[in-house]
Motif scaffolding. Structure first.
Motif, PDB file in Angstrom:
ATOM      1  N   LEU A  35       0.968  -1.047  -0.044  1.00  0.00           N
ATOM      2  CA  LEU A  35      -0.102  -0.117  -0.081  1.00  0.00           C
ATOM      3  C   LEU A  35       1.003   1.138   0.012  1.00  0.00           C
ATOM      4  N   VAL A  84       1.125   4.316  -2.918  1.00  0.00           N
ATOM      5  CA  VAL A  84       1.056   5.743  -2.757  1.00  0.00           C
ATOM      6  C   VAL A  84       2.591   6.210  -3.375  1.00  0.00           C
ATOM      7  N   HIS A 114     -10.320   8.002  -7.881  1.00  0.00           N
ATOM      8  CA  HIS A 114      -9.627   7.076  -6.711  1.00  0.00           C
ATOM      9  C   HIS A 114     -10.309   7.033  -5.542  1.00  0.00           C
ATOM     10  N   SER A 115     -11.080   8.098  -4.985  1.00  0.00           N
ATOM     11  CA  SER A 115     -11.597   8.298  -3.742  1.00  0.00           C
ATOM     12  C   SER A 115     -12.891   7.478  -3.931  1.00  0.00           C
ATOM     13  N   LEU A 145     -11.644   3.911  -2.848  1.00  0.00           N
ATOM     14  CA  LEU A 145     -11.631   3.768  -1.565  1.00  0.00           C
ATOM     15  C   LEU A 145     -12.748   3.783  -0.870  1.00  0.00           C
ATOM     16  N   LEU A 180       1.595   9.848   6.753  1.00  0.00           N
ATOM     17  CA  LEU A 180       1.335   8.424   6.221  1.00  0.00           C
ATOM     18  C   LEU A 180       2.678   7.777   6.169  1.00  0.00           C
ATOM     19  N   GLY A 191      -7.892   8.646   3.230  1.00  0.00           N
ATOM     20  CA  GLY A 191      -6.834   7.821   2.417  1.00  0.00           C
ATOM     21  C   GLY A 191      -5.440   7.392   3.187  1.00  0.00           C
ATOM     22  N   PRO A 192      -4.881   8.570   3.803  1.00  0.00           N
ATOM     23  CA  PRO A 192      -3.750   7.952   4.602  1.00  0.00           C
ATOM     24  C   PRO A 192      -3.870   7.399   5.845  1.00  0.00           C
ATOM     25  N   ALA A 241      -4.450   3.829   4.631  1.00  0.00           N
ATOM     26  CA  ALA A 241      -3.188   3.129   4.227  1.00  0.00           C
ATOM     27  C   ALA A 241      -2.085   3.069   5.221  1.00  0.00           C
ATOM     28  N   PHE A 262      -8.369  -0.891  -2.452  1.00  0.00           N
ATOM     29  CA  PHE A 262      -7.390  -0.015  -1.680  1.00  0.00           C
ATOM     30  C   PHE A 262      -5.899  -0.064  -2.425  1.00  0.00           C
ATOM     31  N   PHE A 308      -5.051   3.731  -3.869  1.00  0.00           N
ATOM     32  CA  PHE A 308      -3.879   4.506  -3.035  1.00  0.00           C
ATOM     33  C   PHE A 308      -2.856   4.731  -4.092  1.00  0.00           C
ATOM     34  N   LEU A 351      -4.320   8.076  -4.804  1.00  0.00           N
ATOM     35  CA  LEU A 351      -4.097   9.155  -3.943  1.00  0.00           C
ATOM     36  C   LEU A 351      -2.556   9.798  -3.879  1.00  0.00           C
TER      37      LEU A 351
END
Length: 335
Positions: free
Chosen positions: A36, A40, A63-64, A67, A164, A193-194, A197, A288, A292, A295
């Motif tokens: 993951l 990122v 991408h959101s 998620l 993150l 997101g973070p 992750a 995910f 990411f 993200l």
């Protein structure tokens, strides 16, 4: 996403998928780093080394959504009995620190660094609830200027990137349990997101608890947006007709949380066969991974360099304070 929009987003979705597969292969076959975090990193590399191609932007920007869908599917693996047993304590921590964060950021912004009031409100909402989404949600009610919104967003994105990377490292150095780490990161990190992750980079259980805790903060986005709208409407004039209605409250509510709760309830009732639960687990893990990558593309180093010093110091002071206090509270409650 409509059928008509599919041709526009498919190229970008392919970019996200290729990035996710590459992160998976690098993690398992070469580097041994959490996949993951690699996802990122690949997104950051793409955005800052070559830039996201214009033809890929519509798909990458989804991408959101992936998620959120992954979080919904994750409901099938949540230990509901354990969650219910700790629910009151967890809720108390979430609500308590959310309120504390809002007040603390507002006070530090106004009384210590004397930054513009509206910018302080954007930072308070962004840090205490869910990052950029909260900034956008309250910006109209706060009546913030475009440059204030830009400063707040850039500041939040900077701390998303820093936390993150830092949180899993700190958690391992302190040898935190999975639940403690999940609750701590869910309370004190910034954006969804973070948080997800970092939690899953620590462990599967930590990821679930981080996500659940963060969702508890997210559901207050509408309430806070309404409160800010009412406050600034009353302060700027005697006319309170601009106060947000229940409809606007619902529009700000993260409705995917309801999907998560529904799936968790159905799974805990034993209505989903184990084979399907296993399939859903693999599904949300890949969602995910793809999300990411996207993200990472939102973290643009060039823009972060332009962040003003004062907003950065406001959030830094708040992060250090809330992180320290919430870690202590998490250890006392779940350690």
């Amino acid at each position: 996403m409509t059928v008509r929009a599919a041709p526009r987003v498919l190229p970008g979705l392919l970019v996200l998928l290729v990035g996710g597969v590459l992160a998976h292969l690098l993690s398992t076959a070469v580097l041994g780093v959490n996949r993951l975090l690699l996802a990122v990193g690949l997104g950051v590399l793409l955005a800052n080394a070559v830039g996201v191609p214009e033809w890929a932007e519509p798909g990458v920007e989804t991408h959101s959504r992936w998620l959120e869908l992954g979080i919904v599917l994750m409901g099938a693996r949540v230990a509901v009995d354990q969650l219910l047993a700790t629910g009151p304590t967890l809720l108390l921590l979430v609500v308590g620190f959310l309120g504390f964060s809002l007040v603390f950021v507002e006070l530090v912004a106004r009384e210590v660094f004397e930054i513009p009031e509206r910018l302080g409100s954007l930072l308070a909402a962004g840090y205490s609830i869910c990052g950029v989404s909260a900034i956008v949600a309250v910006s109209s009610g706060v009546r913030a200027k475009a440059d204030e919104i830009a400063y707040a967003v850039a500041t939040i994105l900077l701390f998303d990137a820093v936390t993150l990377a830092a949180y899993p490292t700190i958690g391992r150095l302190l040898d935190l349990s999975d639940i403690v780490f999940g609750v701590w990161s869910g309370i004190s990190m910034v954006s969804t997101g973070p948080v997800v992750a970092a939690g899953f980079a620590y462990s599967e259980q930590a990821g679930q608890w981080a996500t659940i805790t963060k969702l508890g903060r997210n559901v207050f986005i509408g309430v806070v947006a309404v409160l800010y709208a009412v406050y600034y409407a009353r302060r700027d004039s005697d006319d309170t007709s601009a106060a947000a209605s229940w409809r606007s409250l619902w529009e700000q509510f993260p409705t995917f949380v309801l999907g998560f709760v529904a799936v968790a309830a159905v799974a805990s009732a034993g209505l989903i066969p184990p084979a399907v639960v296993s399939l859903l687990e693999r599904g949300y893990q890949w969602l995910f991974l793809v999300a990411f990558v996207g993200l990472g593309t939102s973290i643009e180093i060039r823009n972060l360099r332009n962040t003003g010093v004062q907003p950065l110091l406001v959030v830094l002071a708040s992060l250090l304070t809330v992180s320290g206090l919430s870690l202590l509270a998490s250890l006392l409650a779940f350690g």
